[in-house]
Design a protein around this motif. Structure first.
Motif, PDB file in Angstrom:
ATOM      1  N   HIS A 212      41.725  49.621  44.003  1.00 44.75           N
ATOM      2  CA  HIS A 212      42.692  50.558  44.163  1.00 44.75           C
ATOM      3  C   HIS A 212      41.843  51.763  44.364  1.00 44.75           C
ATOM      4  O   HIS A 212      42.461  52.857  45.451  1.00 44.75           O
ATOM      5  CB  HIS A 212      43.586  50.785  42.850  1.00 44.75           C
ATOM      6  CG  HIS A 212      44.725  49.755  43.194  1.00 44.75           C
ATOM      7  ND1 HIS A 212      45.987  50.369  43.467  1.00 44.75           N
ATOM      8  CD2 HIS A 212      45.071  48.657  42.958  1.00 44.75           C
ATOM      9  CE1 HIS A 212      46.921  49.320  43.684  1.00 44.75           C
ATOM     10  NE2 HIS A 212      46.448  48.279  43.104  1.00 44.75           N
ATOM     11  N   GLN A 213      40.781  52.279  43.519  1.00 45.79           N
ATOM     12  CA  GLN A 213      40.140  53.339  43.947  1.00 45.79           C
ATOM     13  C   GLN A 213      39.571  53.383  45.306  1.00 45.79           C
ATOM     14  O   GLN A 213      39.355  54.514  45.982  1.00 45.79           O
ATOM     15  CB  GLN A 213      38.936  53.455  42.946  1.00 45.79           C
ATOM     16  CG  GLN A 213      38.343  54.765  43.025  1.00 45.79           C
ATOM     17  CD  GLN A 213      39.153  55.952  42.554  1.00 45.79           C
ATOM     18  OE1 GLN A 213      39.685  56.105  41.739  1.00 45.79           O
ATOM     19  NE2 GLN A 213      39.232  56.876  43.473  1.00 45.79           N
ATOM     20  N   GLU A 214      39.020  52.241  45.758  1.00 41.30           N
ATOM     21  CA  GLU A 214      38.306  52.140  46.978  1.00 41.30           C
ATOM     22  C   GLU A 214      39.369  52.412  47.972  1.00 41.30           C
ATOM     23  O   GLU A 214      39.151  53.291  49.126  1.00 41.30           O
ATOM     24  CB  GLU A 214      37.859  50.618  47.205  1.00 41.30           C
ATOM     25  CG  GLU A 214      37.344  50.379  48.398  1.00 41.30           C
ATOM     26  CD  GLU A 214      36.860  48.922  48.866  1.00 41.30           C
ATOM     27  OE1 GLU A 214      37.386  48.299  49.793  1.00 41.30           O
ATOM     28  OE2 GLU A 214      36.364  48.453  47.897  1.00 41.30           O
ATOM     29  N   TYR A 215      40.695  51.865  48.067  1.00 43.16           N
ATOM     30  CA  TYR A 215      41.845  52.252  49.260  1.00 43.16           C
ATOM     31  C   TYR A 215      42.189  53.631  48.983  1.00 43.16           C
ATOM     32  O   TYR A 215      42.397  54.224  50.139  1.00 43.16           O
ATOM     33  CB  TYR A 215      42.941  51.291  48.931  1.00 43.16           C
ATOM     34  CG  TYR A 215      42.803  49.873  49.599  1.00 43.16           C
ATOM     35  CD1 TYR A 215      43.443  49.596  50.705  1.00 43.16           C
ATOM     36  CD2 TYR A 215      41.893  48.967  48.944  1.00 43.16           C
ATOM     37  CE1 TYR A 215      43.503  48.493  51.340  1.00 43.16           C
ATOM     38  CE2 TYR A 215      41.892  47.618  49.601  1.00 43.16           C
ATOM     39  CZ  TYR A 215      42.509  47.488  50.524  1.00 43.16           C
ATOM     40  OH  TYR A 215      42.510  46.286  51.346  1.00 43.16           O
ATOM     41  N   MET A 216      42.120  54.127  47.751  1.00 45.14           N
ATOM     42  CA  MET A 216      42.639  55.523  47.493  1.00 45.14           C
ATOM     43  C   MET A 216      41.229  56.605  48.277  1.00 45.14           C
ATOM     44  O   MET A 216      41.726  57.682  48.746  1.00 45.14           O
ATOM     45  CB  MET A 216      42.880  55.938  46.067  1.00 45.14           C
ATOM     46  CG  MET A 216      43.361  57.379  45.967  1.00 45.14           C
ATOM     47  SD  MET A 216      44.820  57.869  46.871  1.00 45.14           S
ATOM     48  CE  MET A 216      45.976  56.749  45.901  1.00 45.14           C
ATOM     49  N   ASP A 217      40.306  56.235  48.181  1.00 45.16           N
ATOM     50  CA  ASP A 217      39.298  57.067  48.673  1.00 45.16           C
ATOM     51  C   ASP A 217      39.156  57.090  50.140  1.00 45.16           C
ATOM     52  O   ASP A 217      39.036  58.213  50.771  1.00 45.16           O
ATOM     53  CB  ASP A 217      37.636  56.299  47.942  1.00 45.16           C
ATOM     54  CG  ASP A 217      37.541  56.748  46.599  1.00 45.16           C
ATOM     55  OD1 ASP A 217      38.234  57.655  46.005  1.00 45.16           O
ATOM     56  OD2 ASP A 217      36.601  56.304  45.944  1.00 45.16           O
ATOM     57  N   ARG A 218      39.543  55.746  50.601  1.00 44.05           N
ATOM     58  CA  ARG A 218      39.688  55.849  52.111  1.00 44.05           C
ATOM     59  C   ARG A 218      40.767  56.779  52.553  1.00 44.05           C
ATOM     60  O   ARG A 218      40.654  57.509  53.537  1.00 44.05           O
ATOM     61  CB  ARG A 218      40.026  54.370  52.463  1.00 44.05           C
ATOM     62  CG  ARG A 218      38.643  53.377  52.641  1.00 44.05           C
ATOM     63  CD  ARG A 218      39.252  51.986  53.121  1.00 44.05           C
ATOM     64  NE  ARG A 218      38.303  50.897  52.593  1.00 44.05           N
ATOM     65  CZ  ARG A 218      38.297  49.694  52.515  1.00 44.05           C
ATOM     66  NH1 ARG A 218      39.800  49.301  53.297  1.00 44.05           N
ATOM     67  NH2 ARG A 218      37.462  48.744  52.451  1.00 44.05           N
ATOM     68  N   TYR A 219      41.962  56.647  51.856  1.00 46.60           N
ATOM     69  CA  TYR A 219      42.983  57.524  52.147  1.00 46.60           C
ATOM     70  C   TYR A 219      42.846  58.817  52.312  1.00 46.60           C
ATOM     71  O   TYR A 219      43.094  59.656  53.170  1.00 46.60           O
ATOM     72  CB  TYR A 219      44.074  57.210  51.148  1.00 46.60           C
ATOM     73  CG  TYR A 219      45.600  58.155  51.307  1.00 46.60           C
ATOM     74  CD1 TYR A 219      46.263  58.262  52.397  1.00 46.60           C
ATOM     75  CD2 TYR A 219      45.626  59.165  50.372  1.00 46.60           C
ATOM     76  CE1 TYR A 219      47.325  59.082  52.625  1.00 46.60           C
ATOM     77  CE2 TYR A 219      46.588  59.956  50.383  1.00 46.60           C
ATOM     78  CZ  TYR A 219      47.679  59.771  51.534  1.00 46.60           C
ATOM     79  OH  TYR A 219      48.384  60.755  51.450  1.00 46.60           O
ATOM     80  N   LEU A 220      42.010  59.319  51.060  1.00 36.63           N
ATOM     81  CA  LEU A 220      41.545  60.888  50.881  1.00 36.63           C
ATOM     82  C   LEU A 220      40.887  61.247  51.897  1.00 36.63           C
ATOM     83  O   LEU A 220      40.938  62.518  52.289  1.00 36.63           O
ATOM     84  CB  LEU A 220      41.077  61.205  49.390  1.00 36.63           C
ATOM     85  CG  LEU A 220      42.194  60.771  48.332  1.00 36.63           C
ATOM     86  CD1 LEU A 220      41.481  60.965  47.009  1.00 36.63           C
ATOM     87  CD2 LEU A 220      43.405  61.860  48.570  1.00 36.63           C
ATOM     88  N   THR A 221      39.850  60.157  52.434  1.00 41.69           N
ATOM     89  CA  THR A 221      38.877  60.862  53.419  1.00 41.69           C
ATOM     90  C   THR A 221      39.339  60.595  55.065  1.00 41.69           C
ATOM     91  O   THR A 221      38.494  60.709  55.919  1.00 41.69           O
ATOM     92  CB  THR A 221      37.561  59.939  53.351  1.00 41.69           C
ATOM     93  OG1 THR A 221      37.829  58.618  53.303  1.00 41.69           O
ATOM     94  CG2 THR A 221      36.826  60.263  51.868  1.00 41.69           C
ATOM     95  N   GLY A 222      40.604  60.104  55.052  1.00 40.08           N
ATOM     96  CA  GLY A 222      41.234  59.870  56.508  1.00 40.08           C
ATOM     97  C   GLY A 222      40.745  58.581  57.172  1.00 40.08           C
ATOM     98  O   GLY A 222      41.431  58.589  58.096  1.00 40.08           O
ATOM     99  N   GLU A 223      40.395  57.638  56.237  1.00 43.21           N
ATOM    100  CA  GLU A 223      40.136  56.539  56.902  1.00 43.21           C
ATOM    101  C   GLU A 223      41.423  55.482  56.855  1.00 43.21           C
ATOM    102  O   GLU A 223      42.132  55.686  56.022  1.00 43.21           O
ATOM    103  CB  GLU A 223      39.168  55.665  56.022  1.00 43.21           C
ATOM    104  CG  GLU A 223      37.755  56.090  56.196  1.00 43.21           C
ATOM    105  CD  GLU A 223      36.559  55.495  55.573  1.00 43.21           C
ATOM    106  OE1 GLU A 223      36.648  54.083  55.641  1.00 43.21           O
ATOM    107  OE2 GLU A 223      35.694  55.944  54.932  1.00 43.21           O
ATOM    108  N   LYS A 224      41.366  54.702  57.747  1.00 45.29           N
ATOM    109  CA  LYS A 224      42.814  53.801  57.754  1.00 45.29           C
ATOM    110  C   LYS A 224      42.381  52.275  57.435  1.00 45.29           C
ATOM    111  O   LYS A 224      41.407  52.035  57.270  1.00 45.29           O
ATOM    112  CB  LYS A 224      43.039  53.759  59.373  1.00 45.29           C
ATOM    113  CG  LYS A 224      43.537  54.982  59.955  1.00 45.29           C
ATOM    114  CD  LYS A 224      44.742  55.445  59.145  1.00 45.29           C
ATOM    115  CE  LYS A 224      45.388  56.754  59.977  1.00 45.29           C
ATOM    116  NZ  LYS A 224      46.474  57.458  59.029  1.00 45.29           N
TER     117      LYS A 224
END
Length: 224
Positions: A212-224
């Motif tokens: 979940h942290q990995e997916y949230m980090d991607r979201y916060l940095t604009g990654e899809k």
């Protein structure tokens, strides 16, 4: 509220017992299980189970009650703007909340979490339970405690409405002897299940947190 000529009693709502008790996950499970049947009457020092201002509002006329409710909401918003939200409370636009929910859904569908749930299920099955998360184990205890929780909360609400102090009321004084015996059986079963969840959760919960942290980090940095 008082500046506006309205009666108001400051109070601190009862919070999450696990946080106020300051126990580790293991210690909490071994002592209180999931905290469902074991902490029905728990109240941290300085907190209140029921907002005493509800009784004040109920004593007013319909029109005055609307004014009271409106002013109370306005004061709460002013406090939030000046002081901020309590720890753990996150706010944001509705769209942002929907996006975060979608991120969480994608994380839950990750193969790593699926594999971890399978491992958890096998572990918990060896201990005589069925389920792929702790919620599968704890849900039955929530349902089992409804009659006891309802009886206790109704008793406390009656005392509050009468203007009496409910802070010292314990569950044992509200239940019948037969109810107390049955509740203790539920509590023992809950603690056993929670300990099993803690032991088997070692193969699941760290993976869930990491993914979940990995997916949230991607979201916060604009990654899809």
């Amino acid at each position: 509220m008082k500046q506006n000529g309205l009666e108001f009693i400051p109070y601190i709502p009862a919070g999450e017992p696990k946080l106020s008790l300051g126990l580790s996950d293991e210690a909490f499970a071994r002592q209180y299980g999931f905290g469902l049947s074991t902490l029905i009457d728990y109240q941290a020092t300085g907190t209140s189970r029921i907002d005493p201002n509800v009784r004040i509002a109920q004593s007013l006329s319909v029109g005055a009650r609307r004014v009271y409710s409106r002013e109370k909401a306005a004061c709460a918003e002013r406090v939030r703007a000046e002081v901020g939200d309590p720890p753990g409370v996150m706010r944001g636009p509705l769209e942002e909340g929907e996006e975060i929910t979608a991120v969480s859904d994608r994380a839950n569908a990750d193969p790593r979490i699926a594999a971890a749930r399978d491992a958890y299920s096998r572990c918990i099955a060896e201990k005589g339970y069925r389920g792929s998360t702790g919620e599968d184990l704890s849900s039955r205890f929530f349902e089992d405690t409804v009659p006891y929780r309802t009886a206790y909360e109704s008793h406390v609400a009656t005392l509050v409405q009468a203007g009496k102090d409910s802070s010292g009321v314990r569950l044992d004084s509200v239940l019948t002897g037969e109810q107390r015996v049955r509740l203790r059986q539920i509590q023992q079963a809950e603690i056993k299940a929670a300990v099993a969840d803690w032991e088997c959760g070692k193969v699941l919960y760290p993976v869930v947190t990491e993914v979940h942290q990995e997916y949230m980090d991607r979201y916060l940095t604009g990654e899809k």
